[in-house]
Structure formats: C-alpha cells, structure tokens
Design a protein around this motif. Sequence first.
Motif, short mmCIF file in Angstrom:
data_model
loop_
_atom_site.label_atom_id
_atom_site.label_comp_id
_atom_site.label_asym_id
_atom_site.label_seq_id
_atom_site.Cartn_x
_atom_site.Cartn_y
_atom_site.Cartn_z
N LEU A 9 -36.61 72.69 91.71
CA LEU A 9 -37.10 73.95 91.16
C LEU A 9 -36.65 74.00 89.69
CD1 LEU A 9 -36.18 76.25 94.18
CD2 LEU A 9 -38.42 75.27 93.66
N TYR B 180 -45.78 76.23 100.30
CA TYR B 180 -45.36 75.12 101.15
C TYR B 180 -44.74 75.59 102.47
CZ TYR B 180 -42.65 70.80 102.22
OH TYR B 180 -42.11 69.69 102.81
N GLU C 268 -45.43 77.03 93.93
CA GLU C 268 -46.10 75.85 94.49
C GLU C 268 -45.24 75.12 95.52
OE1 GLU C 268 -47.05 73.55 91.04
OE2 GLU C 268 -48.28 75.15 90.17
N ARG C 269 -43.94 75.04 95.26
CA ARG C 269 -43.07 74.21 96.10
C ARG C 269 -42.35 74.99 97.20
NH1 ARG C 269 -40.43 69.89 91.75
NH2 ARG C 269 -42.45 68.91 91.19
N HIS D 80 -37.16 65.21 93.76
CA HIS D 80 -38.00 66.09 94.58
C HIS D 80 -38.53 65.34 95.80
CE1 HIS D 80 -40.63 69.35 95.64
NE2 HIS D 80 -41.70 68.56 95.57
N GLY D 81 -38.32 65.91 96.97
CA GLY D 81 -38.81 65.32 98.20
C GLY D 81 -37.83 64.39 98.88
N ILE E 101 -35.75 70.03 97.24
CA ILE E 101 -36.92 70.57 96.56
C ILE E 101 -36.50 70.93 95.14
CG2 ILE E 101 -38.63 72.42 96.52
CD1 ILE E 101 -38.31 72.66 99.56
N ASP F 7 -42.88 76.28 89.97
CA ASP F 7 -42.28 75.51 91.05
C ASP F 7 -41.99 76.38 92.26
OD1 ASP F 7 -42.37 73.12 89.72
OD2 ASP F 7 -40.21 72.94 89.40
#
Length: 212
Positions: free
Chosen positions: A124, A180, A175-176, A108-109, A122, A172
């Motif tokens: 998930l 975002y 939030e992601r 992630h990231g 990202i 996810d």
Amino acid sequence: MWDLQDITIRSAAVSEMDNNVYVITSKRTGAQVLIDAADDMPAIHRLLEEAAADTSAEAKVGLIITTHSHWDHVRALADAVAATGARTAAGSEDVSGIEVPTDVALDHGDTVDADGFSLEAIKLRGHTPGSVALLYRDPAGPAHLFTGDSLFPGGVGNTQQDPARFTSLINDVEERLFAYLPDDTVVHPGHGKGTTLGAERPHLAEWRERGW
C-alpha cells in the motif's frame, strides 16, 4: 483477543502514540508472528508469554514483520530480535530506513509461511514507499487484515499533504483492498481501534474528494 479456528490474534497498545503490536499464534504448532515491535519490550514480552501459555505446542516467534519504517513502529525491534532470535521482514522499499537488518524483503503478493498459517503481503504505497498490509484468510470466517498506518477507521494514512503520495495510497487501498476483499474483512490498524472494510467502503469517494 480473536480466537479463530487455527490461530489466535492478540494485541497490545504501547507507547504514547497508542501503537498496536500484534501476535499471531498457531494453535497446532505454537508458531508465532509478531507484527510491529513498536515500543515497550516488557509489554511485548508479556503478550508473547500470554500467547504461549494458551497453546499446548512449544511457542516460538519465527518472524517479526514491520509494516513500515517509521520510527514509532520499530523502537523495540532490536530488543525483540535479541530476545526471540526471530527473523525480520518488511516491505522492500522500506528496508533501508530500518536500522535493524531485514532478513525478508516483501514485495506485493508475497506469501509469508509460518508453521501453521500463512500471511499475504499487500503493498500500500504512499504512507511510506514500502508500506505493507498482511492478510490472513481464516478458513472458517472473515479474513483479517493488518494495515499498519495505511488504513484506519475514517481514512487512509497520513501522506503529509503530498498529492502524489495521497493518490498512490488511495489508489492502492481501493484497488488492492476494497476491490479485492469482501466487506466482512476485519481491519487491524497500526494505532487505535479496528474496523471492517464494509464499515469504511461507503466513505471512499469522500476520502478521495477531501484529499486525505
């Protein structure tokens, strides 16, 4: 086709499951990233040739990214690697479920740098443990998000009625992705038609309530 400032995005639907294959091409360098070599290598080859013909630079597939390990998203992966010589990438938790060796395990990231553009990974988690979406931030317009089977128009991906997996995925996604990214973010899913985060945002509570 999406003709953006620095890249083009092309797609083809393949197989009896209407899988989407995406090719991102840098206008400046010709560098290409293929997302989900799902099936039908002749169709993928035509898509790559079409993308290559539309750039003055020498087009080359540098990376093939698999959004998740399910069989219907990898049936042409071995052929695509053999044809292009490209490196492969996938979410770290899904690597063991993909028969073709993975060169880059994504967390992630992580940022994937092509020659002329970059993609953000990202995670998930839920449809599979290592499902990844790929985010391209267009400097001149809305972001573009390749979500695999984790987000579609009308809901999140299939979690086989497993409450824990569904909770993981919806958390996810909320939030992601939705917390975002802005509403004009364009969503390119693994099957079927695309959407935007803004079109789907009003339904998040409904999805969580129904459990799928």
